[in-house]
Design an enzyme around this catalytic site. Sequence first.
Site, PDB file in Angstrom:
ATOM      1  N   ALA A 149       0.833  -1.203   0.000  1.00  0.00           N
ATOM      2  CA  ALA A 149       0.000   0.000   0.000  1.00  0.00           C
ATOM      3  C   ALA A 149       0.871   1.257   0.000  1.00  0.00           C
ATOM      4  O   ALA A 149       0.545   2.257  -0.653  1.00  0.00           O
ATOM      5  CB  ALA A 149      -0.926  -0.003   1.204  1.00  0.00           C
ATOM      6  N   TYR A 150       1.978   1.202   0.733  1.00  0.00           N
ATOM      7  CA  TYR A 150       2.913   2.328   0.761  1.00  0.00           C
ATOM      8  C   TYR A 150       3.483   2.599  -0.629  1.00  0.00           C
ATOM      9  O   TYR A 150       3.494   3.743  -1.111  1.00  0.00           O
ATOM     10  CB  TYR A 150       4.034   2.013   1.746  1.00  0.00           C
ATOM     11  CG  TYR A 150       5.251   2.897   1.629  1.00  0.00           C
ATOM     12  CD1 TYR A 150       5.214   4.222   2.032  1.00  0.00           C
ATOM     13  CD2 TYR A 150       6.453   2.385   1.127  1.00  0.00           C
ATOM     14  CE1 TYR A 150       6.338   5.031   1.917  1.00  0.00           C
ATOM     15  CE2 TYR A 150       7.575   3.186   1.018  1.00  0.00           C
ATOM     16  CZ  TYR A 150       7.514   4.502   1.421  1.00  0.00           C
ATOM     17  OH  TYR A 150       8.625   5.305   1.314  1.00  0.00           O
TER      18      TYR A 150
END
Length: 230
Positions: free
Chosen positions: A141-142
Amino acid sequence: MTGPTVGRVNKHVVIAGGHGKIALHLERLLSDRGDSVAGLIRNPEQASDLEANGARALVVDLENAGVDEVAEHLRGADAVVFAAGAGPGSGVERKDTVDRAAAVLLADAAIAAGVRRYVMVSAMGADEAPEGDGDDAVFSAYLRAKAAADRDVLGRRELATTIVRPGMLTDEPATGQVTVAEKTGRGSVSRSDVAAVLAAVVDDDGTAGVTFEVIGGETPIAIAVASLVN
Protein backbone atom coordinates in the site's frame (compact mmCIF):
# COMPACT_ATOMS: atom_id res chain seq x y z
CA MET A 1 29.27 24.09 9.38
CA THR A 2 30.04 24.69 5.75
CA GLY A 3 29.10 28.36 5.50
CA PRO A 4 27.15 29.98 2.67
CA THR A 5 27.95 28.78 -0.83
CA VAL A 6 29.68 31.45 -2.90
CA GLY A 7 28.32 32.32 -6.35
CA ARG A 8 24.74 31.10 -5.99
CA VAL A 9 21.48 32.87 -5.24
CA ASN A 10 20.04 31.89 -1.89
CA LYS A 11 16.59 30.33 -1.90
CA HIS A 12 13.63 29.96 0.40
CA VAL A 13 12.75 26.27 0.69
CA VAL A 14 9.79 24.72 2.53
CA ILE A 15 10.00 21.07 3.52
CA ALA A 16 6.90 18.99 4.27
CA GLY A 17 7.63 16.42 6.94
CA GLY A 18 10.12 18.77 8.49
CA HIS A 19 10.96 16.54 11.46
CA GLY A 20 11.85 13.45 9.41
CA LYS A 21 15.43 12.20 9.48
CA ILE A 22 16.17 13.17 5.89
CA ALA A 23 14.44 16.52 6.36
CA LEU A 24 16.53 17.41 9.41
CA HIS A 25 19.73 16.70 7.47
CA LEU A 26 18.42 18.74 4.54
CA GLU A 27 17.47 21.67 6.77
CA ARG A 28 20.99 21.83 8.13
CA LEU A 29 22.57 21.61 4.66
CA LEU A 30 20.34 24.34 3.22
CA SER A 31 20.72 26.61 6.22
CA ASP A 32 24.50 26.22 6.28
CA ARG A 33 24.77 27.29 2.65
CA GLY A 34 22.71 30.41 3.29
CA ASP A 35 19.21 29.39 2.29
CA SER A 36 16.09 30.29 4.24
CA VAL A 37 14.41 27.07 5.35
CA ALA A 38 11.03 26.24 6.88
CA GLY A 39 9.65 22.86 7.83
CA LEU A 40 6.00 21.83 8.03
CA ILE A 41 5.33 19.78 11.17
CA ARG A 42 2.20 18.50 12.87
CA ASN A 43 3.57 18.37 16.44
CA PRO A 44 4.62 21.77 17.86
CA GLU A 45 6.88 20.01 20.36
CA GLN A 46 9.22 19.20 17.45
CA ALA A 47 9.86 22.86 16.65
CA SER A 48 13.06 23.11 18.67
CA ASP A 49 14.65 20.27 16.69
CA LEU A 50 14.04 22.14 13.44
CA GLU A 51 15.32 25.38 14.90
CA ALA A 52 18.50 23.60 16.02
CA ASN A 53 19.05 22.67 12.37
CA GLY A 54 18.52 26.20 11.11
CA ALA A 55 14.88 25.90 10.02
CA ARG A 56 11.73 27.75 11.02
CA ALA A 57 8.94 25.44 12.17
CA LEU A 58 5.46 25.89 10.67
CA VAL A 59 2.75 23.88 12.41
CA VAL A 60 0.18 22.38 10.02
CA ASP A 61 -1.47 18.96 9.83
CA LEU A 62 -1.29 17.87 6.19
CA GLU A 63 -3.86 15.14 6.80
CA ASN A 64 -6.50 17.65 7.79
CA ALA A 65 -5.49 21.02 6.36
CA GLY A 66 -7.00 22.64 3.28
CA VAL A 67 -5.20 23.99 0.24
CA ASP A 68 -5.50 27.64 1.28
CA GLU A 69 -4.05 27.00 4.74
CA VAL A 70 -1.02 25.17 3.35
CA ALA A 71 -0.58 27.71 0.54
CA GLU A 72 -0.20 30.50 3.10
CA HIS A 73 2.87 28.68 4.47
CA LEU A 74 4.36 28.36 1.00
CA ARG A 75 4.03 31.92 -0.27
CA GLY A 76 7.38 33.36 -1.27
CA ALA A 77 9.09 29.97 -1.46
CA ASP A 78 11.41 29.12 -4.35
CA ALA A 79 10.92 25.38 -3.88
CA VAL A 80 9.01 22.84 -1.84
CA VAL A 81 10.26 19.40 -0.85
CA PHE A 82 7.89 16.59 0.10
CA ALA A 83 9.73 14.48 2.69
CA ALA A 84 6.72 13.46 4.81
CA GLY A 85 5.64 9.89 5.45
CA ALA A 86 3.24 7.95 7.61
CA GLY A 87 6.20 6.10 9.09
CA PRO A 88 6.73 2.65 10.61
CA GLY A 89 3.75 1.16 12.41
CA SER A 90 1.16 3.02 10.35
CA GLY A 91 -1.52 1.11 8.53
CA VAL A 92 -2.82 1.02 4.99
CA GLU A 93 -5.16 4.00 5.49
CA ARG A 94 -2.41 6.39 6.56
CA LYS A 95 -0.17 5.29 3.72
CA ASP A 96 -2.84 6.83 1.53
CA THR A 97 -3.64 9.91 3.60
CA VAL A 98 0.02 10.86 4.12
CA ASP A 99 2.17 9.31 1.42
CA ARG A 100 -0.29 10.06 -1.37
CA ALA A 101 -2.90 12.62 -0.33
CA ALA A 102 -0.54 14.92 1.58
CA ALA A 103 1.85 15.00 -1.37
CA VAL A 104 -1.03 15.91 -3.67
CA LEU A 105 -2.20 18.58 -1.21
CA LEU A 106 1.29 20.08 -1.18
CA ALA A 107 1.23 20.21 -4.98
CA ASP A 108 -2.17 21.92 -4.98
CA ALA A 109 -0.95 24.41 -2.37
CA ALA A 110 2.29 25.08 -4.24
CA ILE A 111 0.34 25.94 -7.38
CA ALA A 112 -2.01 28.17 -5.39
CA ALA A 113 0.98 29.94 -3.82
CA GLY A 114 2.79 30.39 -7.13
CA VAL A 115 5.63 27.99 -6.28
CA ARG A 116 6.80 26.08 -9.34
CA ARG A 117 9.69 23.91 -8.08
CA TYR A 118 8.59 20.66 -6.40
CA VAL A 119 10.95 17.92 -5.22
CA MET A 120 9.48 14.59 -4.11
CA VAL A 121 11.14 12.02 -1.87
CA SER A 122 9.61 8.83 -3.22
CA ALA A 123 10.56 5.16 -2.86
CA MET A 124 12.48 2.66 -4.92
CA GLY A 125 10.08 0.14 -6.43
CA ALA A 126 7.10 2.49 -6.34
CA ASP A 127 6.11 1.47 -9.87
CA GLU A 128 6.36 -2.23 -9.10
CA ALA A 129 4.24 -2.62 -5.97
CA PRO A 130 3.42 -6.31 -5.38
CA GLU A 131 0.24 -7.59 -3.80
CA GLY A 132 0.70 -8.95 -0.29
CA ASP A 133 -0.84 -9.94 3.03
CA GLY A 134 -0.14 -8.73 6.56
CA ASP A 135 2.97 -6.56 6.76
CA ASP A 136 3.52 -7.10 3.05
CA ALA A 137 0.08 -5.60 2.36
CA VAL A 138 1.02 -2.45 4.26
CA PHE A 139 4.30 -2.12 2.36
CA SER A 140 2.51 -2.70 -0.93
CA ALA A 141 0.00 0.00 0.00
CA TYR A 142 2.91 2.33 0.76
CA LEU A 143 4.50 1.72 -2.65
CA ARG A 144 1.16 2.18 -4.43
CA ALA A 145 0.58 5.44 -2.55
CA LYS A 146 4.02 6.68 -3.54
CA ALA A 147 3.49 5.71 -7.18
CA ALA A 148 0.11 7.47 -7.28
CA ALA A 149 1.57 10.61 -5.75
CA ASP A 150 4.47 10.61 -8.19
CA ARG A 151 2.13 10.31 -11.17
CA ASP A 152 -0.13 13.07 -9.90
CA VAL A 153 2.62 15.55 -9.20
CA LEU A 154 4.57 14.83 -12.39
CA GLY A 155 1.37 15.42 -14.33
CA ARG A 156 1.02 19.03 -13.15
CA ARG A 157 2.10 21.34 -15.95
CA GLU A 158 2.27 24.19 -13.44
CA LEU A 159 5.05 22.41 -11.52
CA ALA A 160 8.68 21.63 -12.30
CA THR A 161 8.94 18.34 -10.44
CA THR A 162 11.82 15.98 -9.70
CA ILE A 163 11.15 12.55 -8.17
CA VAL A 164 13.96 11.11 -6.02
CA ARG A 165 13.73 7.40 -5.11
CA PRO A 166 16.33 6.34 -2.53
CA GLY A 167 17.39 2.77 -1.87
CA MET A 168 17.46 1.26 1.61
CA LEU A 169 18.07 4.13 4.01
CA THR A 170 20.78 4.01 6.66
CA ASP A 171 22.09 6.36 9.33
CA GLU A 172 25.70 5.97 8.22
CA PRO A 173 27.80 9.15 7.87
CA ALA A 174 27.68 11.07 4.62
CA THR A 175 30.13 9.99 1.94
CA GLY A 176 29.33 12.70 -0.59
CA GLN A 177 29.23 10.04 -3.31
CA VAL A 178 26.28 8.20 -4.85
CA THR A 179 25.02 6.26 -7.84
CA VAL A 180 22.01 7.71 -9.67
CA ALA A 181 20.05 6.31 -12.59
CA GLU A 182 16.51 5.65 -13.74
CA LYS A 183 17.12 2.15 -12.33
CA THR A 184 20.17 1.65 -10.12
CA GLY A 185 19.41 -1.82 -8.83
CA ARG A 186 19.01 -2.51 -5.14
CA GLY A 187 21.37 -0.91 -2.67
CA SER A 188 21.59 1.23 0.44
CA VAL A 189 22.26 4.93 0.87
CA SER A 190 22.68 7.12 3.91
CA ARG A 191 19.98 9.60 4.77
CA SER A 192 22.61 12.33 4.92
CA ASP A 193 23.70 11.59 1.35
CA VAL A 194 20.05 11.60 0.21
CA ALA A 195 19.68 15.03 1.82
CA ALA A 196 22.72 16.25 -0.10
CA VAL A 197 21.21 14.94 -3.33
CA LEU A 198 17.98 16.79 -2.56
CA ALA A 199 19.90 20.00 -1.91
CA ALA A 200 21.64 19.65 -5.27
CA VAL A 201 18.33 18.92 -7.01
CA VAL A 202 16.68 21.99 -5.46
CA ASP A 203 19.42 24.06 -7.08
CA ASP A 204 19.20 22.42 -10.51
CA ASP A 205 15.99 23.14 -12.39
CA GLY A 206 17.38 21.07 -15.25
CA THR A 207 16.33 17.95 -13.36
CA ALA A 208 12.65 18.92 -13.63
CA GLY A 209 10.63 16.08 -15.12
CA VAL A 210 13.23 13.48 -14.08
CA THR A 211 12.52 10.44 -11.89
CA PHE A 212 15.62 8.68 -10.61
CA GLU A 213 16.86 6.20 -8.03
CA VAL A 214 19.82 6.84 -5.75
CA ILE A 215 22.05 4.46 -3.82
CA GLY A 216 25.55 4.68 -2.42
CA GLY A 217 28.30 4.86 -5.00
CA GLU A 218 31.51 6.49 -6.14
CA THR A 219 30.33 9.57 -8.05
CA PRO A 220 30.45 12.94 -6.28
CA ILE A 221 26.90 14.15 -5.70
CA ALA A 222 27.21 17.36 -7.73
CA ILE A 223 28.44 15.41 -10.75
CA ALA A 224 25.82 12.70 -10.31
CA VAL A 225 22.96 15.20 -10.21
CA ALA A 226 24.38 17.16 -13.16
CA SER A 227 24.32 13.93 -15.20
CA LEU A 228 20.52 13.81 -14.82
CA VAL A 229 19.81 17.16 -16.43
CA ASN A 230 17.30 17.00 -19.28
